[in-house]
Design an enzyme around this catalytic site. Structure first.
Site, PDB file in Angstrom:
ATOM      1  CG  HIS A  64      -6.654  -1.185   3.227  1.00  0.00           C
ATOM      2  ND1 HIS A  64      -6.065  -2.406   3.355  1.00  0.00           N
ATOM      3  CD2 HIS A  64      -6.243  -0.481   4.318  1.00  0.00           C
ATOM      4  CE1 HIS A  64      -5.329  -2.453   4.457  1.00  0.00           C
ATOM      5  NE2 HIS A  64      -5.420  -1.289   5.046  1.00  0.00           N
TER       6      HIS A  64
ATOM      7  NE  ARG B  94      -4.252   1.036  -1.967  1.00  0.00           N
ATOM      8  CZ  ARG B  94      -4.560  -0.198  -2.279  1.00  0.00           C
ATOM      9  NH1 ARG B  94      -3.958  -0.799  -3.284  1.00  0.00           N
ATOM     10  NH2 ARG B  94      -5.475  -0.846  -1.586  1.00  0.00           N
TER      11      ARG B  94
ATOM     12  CD  GLN C 186     -10.044  -1.197  -0.828  1.00  0.00           C
ATOM     13  OE1 GLN C 186     -10.146  -1.310   0.393  1.00  0.00           O
ATOM     14  NE2 GLN C 186      -8.995  -1.624  -1.502  1.00  0.00           N
TER      15      GLN C 186
ATOM     16  CD1 TRP D 149      -3.065  -1.206   0.538  1.00  0.00           C
ATOM     17  CD2 TRP D 149      -1.710  -2.411   1.850  1.00  0.00           C
ATOM     18  NE1 TRP D 149      -3.653  -2.433   0.734  1.00  0.00           N
ATOM     19  CE2 TRP D 149      -2.847  -3.196   1.533  1.00  0.00           C
ATOM     20  CE3 TRP D 149      -0.720  -2.982   2.656  1.00  0.00           C
ATOM     21  CZ2 TRP D 149      -3.029  -4.496   1.998  1.00  0.00           C
ATOM     22  CZ3 TRP D 149      -0.892  -4.274   3.127  1.00  0.00           C
ATOM     23  CH2 TRP D 149      -2.031  -5.023   2.799  1.00  0.00           C
TER      24      TRP D 149
ATOM     25  CB  VAL E 235      -7.434 -12.844   5.511  1.00  0.00           C
ATOM     26  CG1 VAL E 235      -8.615 -11.943   5.801  1.00  0.00           C
ATOM     27  CG2 VAL E 235      -6.677 -12.391   4.275  1.00  0.00           C
TER      28      VAL E 235
ATOM     29  CB  ALA F 209     -12.418  -9.821   6.190  1.00  0.00           C
TER      30      ALA F 209
HETATM   31  N1  DAH Z   1      -7.677  -4.308   1.856  1.00  0.00           N
HETATM   32  C1  DAH Z   1      -7.212  -5.095   0.728  1.00  0.00           C
HETATM   33  C2  DAH Z   1      -6.574  -4.192  -0.293  1.00  0.00           C
HETATM   34  O1  DAH Z   1      -6.815  -3.026  -0.288  1.00  0.00           O
HETATM   35  C3  DAH Z   1      -8.361  -5.844   0.120  1.00  0.00           C
HETATM   36  C4  DAH Z   1      -8.808  -6.965   0.990  1.00  0.00           C
HETATM   37  C5  DAH Z   1      -8.285  -8.266   0.817  1.00  0.00           C
HETATM   38  C6  DAH Z   1      -9.712  -6.780   2.003  1.00  0.00           C
HETATM   39  C7  DAH Z   1      -8.675  -9.309   1.596  1.00  0.00           C
HETATM   40  C8  DAH Z   1     -10.118  -7.836   2.817  1.00  0.00           C
HETATM   41  C9  DAH Z   1      -9.581  -9.094   2.596  1.00  0.00           C
HETATM   42  O2  DAH Z   1     -10.973  -7.686   3.801  1.00  0.00           O
HETATM   43  O3  DAH Z   1      -9.957 -10.120   3.392  1.00  0.00           O
HETATM   44  O4  DAH Z   1      -5.816  -4.653  -1.098  1.00  0.00           O
END
Ligand code: DAH
Length: 356
Positions: free
Chosen positions: A185, A211, A225, A164, A268, A324
């Site tokens: 995010h 970003r 998002q 990120w 995760v 998630a």
């Molecule tokens: N936050 C991640 C991103 O911006 C996307 C994401 C991936 C969110 C997996 C989640 C997850 O909740 O379980 O790349």
């Protein structure tokens, strides 16, 4: 030419003045007023004629009648000026008092706006989850490092931070740290929601992210998002699959197939990316603009919430599990509507916006 007698001249001046005055009283418009002026005071007007005739009289009579004639003339000129003023004033007040609005005219069309395509797709996606029992919550766009990274199992110095590219806020705390940023995010809301509630948790979090990145047809430095989080007793990967499969079918059509592949996100375990089968080509068409021949389209990242994230907010990891996911709604809209450049969403070009 017979000589006008002094008596008859005096009489005709008086009569004429009387007659002119009476006529003047009846006049109500400027045009008639001008005719009146010409007929009495003009070069060939009747009063002018009489005055001219006086030159035939002898000196004494001329003096007397001349004075009388001039008096009459001055009176009429004065009354003319007064009448002119009256008529103009009457015309003006009539103009202003008349009802200027014609209620029988057709109304002017009020241009009715529409929701931005991003807003529309965000609503469409969140509606699907709301129908499955999720609530919608929102969070801050200016976020703490603590929530954006630390609470998501991404400690300082961890190489995963490079996933990120971050826009940092120009602020330093007492320790000289720069702890504030534009969220990269919507995942920080996982921790914020869990901190303030006890399971069961079922939320979706739509919102803007930022970003520090160069833009191209598939990348923007700001975008939306939609985060999803479900935590409860006994939640398994089967719940994740079932929920997201159902989401894909509701948004992209009943016949959709889904595919999960391993992917890495620090918050995760296991982490996956979810793809749907291409709805644009019969499958694997090498020239397909949407799937580019692979037959699959990635639409989100997901996974089972990492135990460290759960314990970080004080949840009992022996008791609770959860899943998630994170969806890029602009990307979903691009797939659904065949939009070839993500930057269209942010240029405010009406030719683009009017198509939705
Ligand atoms: N936050 C991640 C991103 O911006 C996307 C994401 C991936 C969110 C997996 C989640 C997850 O909740 O379980 O790349």
């Amino acid at each position: 030419m017979t000589q006008p007698s002094a008596q008859s001249s005096a009489q005709s001046i008086e009569e004429l003045t009387h007659q002119a005055s009476e006529e003047l009283d009846r006049i109500t418009d400027l045009e008639s007023l001008d005719q009146w002026r010409i007929s009495y005071l003009g070069r060939r007007g009747s009063l002018t004629n009489i005055l001219r005739g006086l030159s035939q009289l002898d000196l004494e009579q001329r003096r007397q009648l001349g004075a009388l004639g001039n008096q009459a003339k001055n009176l009429l000129v004065e009354r003319l000026a007064e009448k002119t003023r009256q008529i103009k004033q009457a015309q003006q007040s009539e103009y202003f008092s008349r009802d200027r609005i014609d209620v029988t005219l057709p109304g002017r069309p009020a241009p009715i706006g529409r929701l931005h395509p991003t807003t529309q797709i965000v609503k469409e996606i969140t509606d699907v989850f709301v129908a499955m029992g999720f609530s919608i919550v929102e969070g801050p766009e200016v976020e703490w490092d603590h929530y954006n990274f630390e609470m998501l199992n991404i400690p300082e110095g961890h190489p995963a931070r490079d996933m990120w590219n971050t826009l940092w806020i120009d602020y330093r705390d007492e320790q000289g740290q720069q702890p504030m940023l534009l969220r990269t995010h919507t995942s920080p809301m996982q921790a914020r929601v869990m901190e303030s509630t006890q399971p069961p948790v079922r939320v979706v979090v739509p919102g803007k992210c930022y970003r520090y990145e160069a833009t191209d047809p598939t990348h923007e430095w700001h975008f939306y998002q939609i985060e999803g989080l479900a935590v409860d007793e006994g939640i398994t990967f089967a719940n994740l699959k079932g929920t997201l499969f159902e989401f894909a079918r509701r948004l992209f059509g009943e016949e959709r197939k889904v595919r999960f592949r391993c992917d890495y996100f620090p918050f995760v375990e296991p982490g996956v990316d979810m793809s749907i089968d291409c709805f644009s080509c019969p499958g694997g068409d090498a020239n397909c603009r949407i799937c580019r021949g692979s037959g699959w389209i990635e639409i989100m990242g997901a996974g089972m919430v990492h135990p460290r994230v759960l314990s970080g907010v004080g949840y009992d990891t022996e008791k609770y599990t959860g899943f998630a996911f994170g969806i890029g709604p602009e990307r979903v809209a691009m797939l659904k509507y065949g939009i070839d450049d993500i930057r269209h969403f942010y240029t405010n070009d009406l030719r683009f916006l009017r198509q939705f």
